[in-house]
Design a protein around this motif. Structure first.
Motif, short mmCIF file in Angstrom:
data_model
loop_
_atom_site.label_atom_id
_atom_site.label_comp_id
_atom_site.label_asym_id
_atom_site.label_seq_id
_atom_site.Cartn_x
_atom_site.Cartn_y
_atom_site.Cartn_z
N ASN A 95 0.85 -1.19 0.00
CA ASN A 95 0.00 0.00 0.00
C ASN A 95 0.89 1.24 0.00
N VAL A 96 0.28 2.38 -0.21
CA VAL A 96 1.02 3.64 -0.35
C VAL A 96 1.79 3.98 0.91
N GLU A 97 1.24 3.65 2.07
CA GLU A 97 1.87 4.02 3.34
C GLU A 97 3.01 3.10 3.75
N SER A 98 3.10 1.92 3.15
CA SER A 98 4.09 0.95 3.62
C SER A 98 5.50 1.28 3.14
N THR A 99 6.46 0.85 3.94
CA THR A 99 7.87 0.98 3.61
C THR A 99 8.47 -0.42 3.70
N LEU A 100 9.73 -0.55 3.35
CA LEU A 100 10.40 -1.84 3.46
C LEU A 100 10.44 -2.23 4.92
N TYR A 101 9.79 -3.33 5.25
CA TYR A 101 9.63 -3.68 6.65
C TYR A 101 10.93 -4.15 7.30
N ARG A 102 10.99 -3.97 8.63
CA ARG A 102 12.16 -4.37 9.41
C ARG A 102 11.88 -5.58 10.27
N GLY A 103 10.64 -5.95 10.42
CA GLY A 103 10.29 -7.08 11.28
C GLY A 103 8.91 -7.61 10.96
N ARG A 104 8.50 -8.58 11.74
CA ARG A 104 7.23 -9.28 11.50
C ARG A 104 6.01 -8.35 11.61
N ILE A 105 5.98 -7.49 12.57
CA ILE A 105 4.82 -6.61 12.76
C ILE A 105 4.68 -5.65 11.58
N GLU A 106 5.79 -5.07 11.14
CA GLU A 106 5.73 -4.18 9.98
C GLU A 106 5.34 -4.94 8.71
N ALA A 107 5.79 -6.19 8.59
CA ALA A 107 5.41 -7.01 7.43
C ALA A 107 3.91 -7.27 7.45
N LEU A 108 3.36 -7.58 8.62
CA LEU A 108 1.91 -7.78 8.73
C LEU A 108 1.15 -6.51 8.43
N TYR A 109 1.68 -5.38 8.87
CA TYR A 109 1.03 -4.10 8.55
C TYR A 109 0.98 -3.88 7.04
N GLY A 110 2.07 -4.23 6.35
CA GLY A 110 2.10 -4.10 4.89
C GLY A 110 1.09 -5.00 4.20
N ALA A 111 0.74 -6.12 4.84
CA ALA A 111 -0.22 -7.07 4.27
C ALA A 111 -1.64 -6.87 4.83
N MET A 112 -1.84 -5.84 5.61
CA MET A 112 -3.12 -5.64 6.30
C MET A 112 -4.30 -5.54 5.35
N SER A 113 -4.14 -4.90 4.22
CA SER A 113 -5.23 -4.79 3.26
C SER A 113 -5.66 -6.18 2.78
N PHE A 114 -4.68 -7.04 2.48
CA PHE A 114 -4.97 -8.41 2.05
C PHE A 114 -5.70 -9.17 3.16
N ILE A 115 -5.23 -9.02 4.39
CA ILE A 115 -5.84 -9.72 5.53
C ILE A 115 -7.28 -9.26 5.74
N LYS A 116 -7.50 -7.96 5.68
CA LYS A 116 -8.84 -7.41 5.90
C LYS A 116 -9.81 -7.82 4.81
N HIS A 117 -9.34 -7.97 3.57
CA HIS A 117 -10.22 -8.35 2.47
C HIS A 117 -10.51 -9.84 2.42
#
Length: 194
Positions: A95-117
């Protein structure tokens, strides 16, 4: 307890422990590292999920994942080439807000749209370096029955400090509830690790 595994979304982290393999993951993600001359590390969690009845799986990537894409292809080998559900590759900039993640929580945040849908009610998370056979049905059933927010798969055994220096160690009470967590501890003896 009979569990509807159609209510379960699988997520596999393809890069979470790349640094532990050094040169092997210099130009490829850990998920695409060969195992036994025939398999790739990603094959094990994908097979475990499909064999457990999970039919919607997302693979969270970070970098150097072209060989992983080549290996996964159309996902037919895991019976994940479907109109409903199937296999999804989740790049680090989902998503537009995501950056290259540094850990598991940031990776999940980057995938949040997929999880919610997803229409799934439960999510099973796995790293790609779990080389074992796991049937997720009894784990999901135990999770639902417990009413817990999170259930972790762990093993209790005797470990040296070298064996668990890169592990997560749980202290658990008599009811198997986690009371504290140690990350990369310098301990040895009987431990519950994940």
């Amino acid at each position: 307890m009979d569990v509807n595994m159609g209510n379960v979304l699988g997520l596999v982290f393809a890069n979470m422990h790349d640094t532990t393999l050094g040169d092997m993951t210099k130009n490829r993600t850990m998920g695409s590292v060969m195992f036994g001359g025939r398999y790739r590390l990603i094959d094990f969690p994908l097979s475990n999920m499909v064999n457990s009845g999970i039919s919607e799986v997302g693979v969270i990537t970070k970098s150097n994942y072209q060989s992983l894409l080549d290996h996964l292809g159309s996902a037919r080998e895991w019976d994940l080439a479907r109109k409903k559900g199937g296999l999804y590759i989740l790049p680090p900039f989902g998503n537009v807000e995501s950056t290259l993640y540094r850990g598991r929580i940031e990776a999940l945040y980057g995938a949040m749209s997929f999880i919610k849908h997803s229409r799934a009610k439960y999510v099973v998370l796995s790293d790609c370096d779990v080389v074992t056979n796991i049937d997720y049905k009894p784990i999901v059933a135990a999770h639902i029955e417990s009413g817990a927010d999170i259930t972790a798969v762990a093993h209790t055994g005797v470990y040296s400090s070298e064996d668990i220096k890169t592990s997560t160690v749980f202290n658990v009470d008599a009811d198997k509830n986690v009371t504290s967590v140690l990350i990369n501890p310098d301990i040895s003896g009987t431990c519950t690790t994940s």
